[in-house]
Scaffold this active site. Sequence first.
Site, PDB file in Angstrom:
ATOM      1  CB  CYS A 141      28.606 -20.374  -0.938  1.00  0.00           C
ATOM      2  SG  CYS A 141      29.335 -21.938  -0.055  1.00  0.00           S
ATOM      3  CG  ASP A 178      25.404 -22.678   3.253  1.00  0.00           C
ATOM      4  OD1 ASP A 178      24.090 -22.709   3.576  1.00  0.00           O
ATOM      5  OD2 ASP A 178      26.053 -22.749   4.275  1.00  0.00           O
ATOM      6  NE  ARG A 208      23.481 -22.037   6.169  1.00  0.00           N
ATOM      7  CZ  ARG A 208      24.620 -21.872   6.956  1.00  0.00           C
ATOM      8  NH1 ARG A 208      24.175 -21.740   8.255  1.00  0.00           N
ATOM      9  NH2 ARG A 208      25.847 -22.082   6.625  1.00  0.00           N
ATOM     10  CG  HIS A 221      27.233 -17.919   2.896  1.00  0.00           C
ATOM     11  ND1 HIS A 221      27.147 -18.494   3.982  1.00  0.00           N
ATOM     12  CD2 HIS A 221      27.880 -18.602   1.925  1.00  0.00           C
ATOM     13  CE1 HIS A 221      27.583 -19.888   3.593  1.00  0.00           C
ATOM     14  NE2 HIS A 221      28.167 -19.815   2.481  1.00  0.00           N
ATOM     15  CB  CYS A 262      31.104 -19.328   4.481  1.00  0.00           C
ATOM     16  SG  CYS A 262      31.619 -20.206   2.806  1.00  0.00           S
TER      17      CYS A 262
END
Length: 208
Positions: free
Chosen positions: A49, A51, A53, A108, A111
């Site tokens: 993803c 993202d 993080r 994750h 999300c």
Amino acid sequence: MPDSKDTIGLPDSLIEGHESFLKNDYAQNPSLFADLASGQSPKVMWIGCVDSRVPAERILGAELGQLFVLRNVANIVPPLAADEASVGSAVFFAVENLKVEHIIVCGHSNCGGVRALSQLGKASFDPMLSSWVEYAIPALEDYDGSCVENLARANVVSQTEHLLEYPCVADAVAENRLSIHSFYYEIGKGKLERFDTGSKTWSYLSRD
């Protein structure tokens, strides 16, 4: 020389971080960068993803050049019939040109893309986001609405199934040249889970 004004507006921490990278990472191993300048030969492709993080290299402790990374919203691999060139071309290049031996699809916790998927038809989203997460609709098949994190896990498995629709992937798997892995990253714990296709269960990644 680049105009220093190009950096105006960037956080100082990023500029300082790049200077540190040059003084430490690069200066300590210039031969690695010389090798990388001539080409790459990663053994693993990571589809994850966007993202911030979930940085693949950091999570796996990988060195530069060890991972071929593709990231998009909700770690989606569109089905072959969608004829989506961005993901498809990256997968083809990884398998046929780089000859990767493993493809990891990693979802994750927390999300946003998966949350959007869970709310399709119930809430209003940007049309581009809606059209993208529609590629993940098969993950909703057994979703009862009780746990978005389980939907994120189901989405990972669904995307690995999409991968096998691609002829280059299917052929490489059939010839035992390629393995496909389903991972899920728990941000709060910093731990990776791995899906076992035999038992249909998730467990924390370890060498045991």
